[in-house]
Design a protein around this motif. Structure first.
Motif, short mmCIF file in Angstrom:
data_model
loop_
_atom_site.label_atom_id
_atom_site.label_comp_id
_atom_site.label_asym_id
_atom_site.label_seq_id
_atom_site.Cartn_x
_atom_site.Cartn_y
_atom_site.Cartn_z
N PRO A 58 -31.85 -3.48 94.77
CA PRO A 58 -32.97 -3.34 95.71
C PRO A 58 -34.40 -3.84 95.31
O PRO A 58 -34.98 -4.64 96.22
N LEU A 59 -34.67 -3.96 94.11
CA LEU A 59 -36.00 -4.40 93.67
C LEU A 59 -35.88 -5.87 93.61
O LEU A 59 -37.09 -6.55 94.04
N ALA A 60 -34.82 -6.68 93.23
CA ALA A 60 -34.75 -7.92 93.43
C ALA A 60 -34.92 -8.52 94.90
O ALA A 60 -35.51 -9.54 95.11
N HIS A 88 -45.10 -0.03 91.42
CA HIS A 88 -44.69 1.00 90.46
C HIS A 88 -43.99 1.98 91.19
O HIS A 88 -42.82 2.72 90.75
N ALA A 89 -44.63 2.61 92.24
CA ALA A 89 -44.23 3.48 93.02
C ALA A 89 -42.71 3.28 93.61
O ALA A 89 -41.89 4.18 93.45
N TYR A 90 -42.62 2.01 94.10
CA TYR A 90 -41.13 1.83 94.81
C TYR A 90 -40.28 1.81 93.55
O TYR A 90 -39.11 2.36 93.96
N ALA A 91 -40.52 1.19 92.52
CA ALA A 91 -39.55 1.12 91.52
C ALA A 91 -39.05 2.78 90.95
O ALA A 91 -37.83 3.06 90.59
N ALA A 123 -42.03 -2.36 84.30
CA ALA A 123 -42.49 -3.53 83.49
C ALA A 123 -41.84 -4.77 84.04
O ALA A 123 -42.40 -5.82 84.33
N THR A 124 -40.57 -4.35 84.81
CA THR A 124 -40.14 -5.70 85.43
C THR A 124 -40.77 -5.85 86.89
O THR A 124 -41.08 -7.11 86.91
#
Length: 208
Positions: free
Chosen positions: A177-179, A191-194, A105-106
């Motif tokens: 890491p996402l940010a 999504h796969a990375y998250a 969702a992020t």
């Protein structure tokens, strides 16, 4: 004219102020998305919103303050429209699944142009404007991070997470890491990375 008729014809100042605020929010977000933060001005926001510049200065001291409030309002309106609440974190009993759900969702939110431009603007301006940076973290980031902390603590109580883990440090293993990838464009935000971040954070990198 009766008192009731007079009240019916009298302008509703509260409603008018709310309409003006909504118009200013929309104008600020649109201009930042179109022109970037540096080229967005109080004068431009006022003109786009159809209000006087003095109206904006009566409520806010700077365009950064306008944008921060507008963005917080956008986040709240989006959550309500989706039928969800921004102050809850799923707890299905499966920690990995819950974390992946929230991070997906992020990703969707960060890839939404309506969120991307103002968030980048606030994050960048917060680096040089210490006061704004503190307010941005306190109003927007900290409440969301606290939800992660509470969910991780719940996982500790059910034995899904080691009891000696610091939840605040643990959440940084997938949130940071996402940010960073989003801010620095170091790779595709998917999504796969998250989901991979969650797997690596929870299960480690060495053979078990």
């Amino acid at each position: 004219m009766s008192q009731k008729q007079a009240e019916a014809k009298a302008p509703d100042s509260t409603r008018r102020s709310q309409r003006s605020r909504r118009a200013i929010y929309a104008a600020a977000l649109a201009l930042v998305a179109e022109n970037g933060y540096q080229r967005t001005t109080i004068e431009g926001i006022a003109a786009r919103a159809g209000v006087g510049k003095q109206t904006i200065y009566r409520w806010w001291s700077s365009k950064a303050d306008v944008l921060l409030e507008a963005f917080l309002d956008l986040a709240e309106q989006t959550a309500q429209a989706a039928g969800g609440q921004s102050d809850t974190f799923p707890d299905t009993g499966d920690l990995a699944a819950d974390l992946k759900f929230v991070l997906r969702a992020t990703v969707d939110e960060l890839l939404d142009p309506a969120f991307d431009a103002p968030t980048r603007a606030l994050a960048a301006e917060g680096v040089v404007d210490e006061r704004l940076g503190r307010e941005f973290v306190a109003a927007l980031l900290e409440p969301q991070l606290q939800l992660y902390v509470e969910r991780l603590r719940g996982a500790q109580q059910t034995g899904q997470l080691r009891g000696d883990v610091d939840p605040r440090i643990a959440l940084e293993l997938f949130v940071s890491p996402l940010a960073q990838r989003w801010l620095q464009h170091t790779g595709p935000l998917t999504h796969a990375y998250a989901e991979t971040l969650v797997d690596y954070a929870l299960y480690g990198l060495v053979p078990r």
